[in-house]
Scaffold this active site. Sequence first.
Site, PDB file in Angstrom:
ATOM      1  N   THR A   1      35.004  43.141  46.903  1.00  0.00           N
ATOM      2  CA  THR A   1      35.431  44.536  47.296  1.00  0.00           C
ATOM      3  C   THR A   1      35.143  45.018  48.684  1.00  0.00           C
ATOM      4  OG1 THR A   1      34.748  45.030  44.814  1.00  0.00           O
ATOM      5  CG2 THR A   1      34.970  46.820  46.262  1.00  0.00           C
ATOM      6  N   SER A  10      35.435  37.822  43.865  1.00  0.00           N
ATOM      7  CA  SER A  10      34.567  36.810  43.221  1.00  0.00           C
ATOM      8  C   SER A  10      34.680  36.387  42.003  1.00  0.00           C
ATOM      9  CB  SER A  10      33.054  37.117  43.777  1.00  0.00           C
ATOM     10  OG  SER A  10      32.865  38.147  42.993  1.00  0.00           O
ATOM     11  N   THR A  62      30.571  41.301  44.281  1.00  0.00           N
ATOM     12  CA  THR A  62      29.511  41.680  43.616  1.00  0.00           C
ATOM     13  C   THR A  62      29.419  40.926  41.932  1.00  0.00           C
ATOM     14  OG1 THR A  62      30.286  43.676  42.699  1.00  0.00           O
ATOM     15  CG2 THR A  62      28.951  43.626  44.787  1.00  0.00           C
ATOM     16  N   ASP A  63      30.691  40.566  41.600  1.00  0.00           N
ATOM     17  CA  ASP A  63      30.670  40.195  40.246  1.00  0.00           C
ATOM     18  C   ASP A  63      29.986  38.809  40.039  1.00  0.00           C
ATOM     19  OD1 ASP A  63      32.551  42.040  39.782  1.00  0.00           O
ATOM     20  OD2 ASP A  63      34.365  40.988  38.921  1.00  0.00           O
TER      21      ASP A  63
END
Length: 322
Positions: free
Chosen positions: A12, A52, A85-86
């Site tokens: 992101t 990610s 962040t995933d």
Amino acid sequence: MAHIQLLGTGGTIASRGHSTGGAVAVDASSELVDTQYGDVTVSARDVLTIGSYRLDLADLRRIADAVGQALADPGTDGVVVTHGTDTLEETAFLLDLVHTSPKPVVLTGAQRTADSPDADGPRNVAEAVRAAADEHLRGAGVLVCFNGTVRSARGARKVHTTAGSPFGGGTEVAHMVGGQLVVTATPRRYPPLPALPAAFDDIRVEIITAYPGATPDLLDHAVQLGSHAVVLAGTGVGNAGPGFAEAVKRATADGCVVVLSTRAPWGPVVPTYGNGGGIDLVEAGAIPSRDLNPFQARMLTAVLLSQGKPPEEFPEMFETYL
């Protein structure tokens, strides 16, 4: 003057709105940073530019190799990795498993895209750079820095989909106070594992979740597909319903490693119950992951299996890192 290398992988923090209607990672890492933060200089380069959620094990090895190269540079005092962040918690833990340098590695990212009016990426990067350059964090291993908090990679989890502070767990290592980084703890370090071999790319470790009415069919199917291991995310302290203990026994007899974790967000696996519960699963050959959540247990399992050791040595190796 400290020097930090920033390695961009996408996520992101590097994403902008796209003509298709969804945000896509497009920004180069050089667009994420200033060249100097106070008395700290930063150089940036891209390893990947991808969301990610699309990463595979080969991509993670590529990131690990890039981090290793950066740490080997005598002119580098620390490394920052920008990441989606995933799946940041998996990459951070993997990097920590093979981390051999006293220099800190700090992962960060963003919850809002680069073209958002309130983009959080620049602040997170600045704070991650400060953490990577802090001499008090030498020897702390791999860390996650987000929204003013620095935590250990081990145990870190994304706990909220949209909040500005999306990560919980692990050990809080430092936090920002009045623009200054205050170090509060040093994570326990484990013996570093060897650098990831090419075999890591093809290790297949599935995660199967227990729930009311679940059958062990997916576990059997994973073995039939040639999975090297299965992480069973059990209920509670590590349980599963009818048939799972028998399926675990079949899987381990076929040479497939079974690790018993829990779908509960916090707390250790503590085999307690019979009648198909954790006691029976362990008796059938499952290996408890203790405090490791299913996703980090999967990373440890894949790293250990990629070393080519026989399955009978796996339980002892796995236990070393719990």
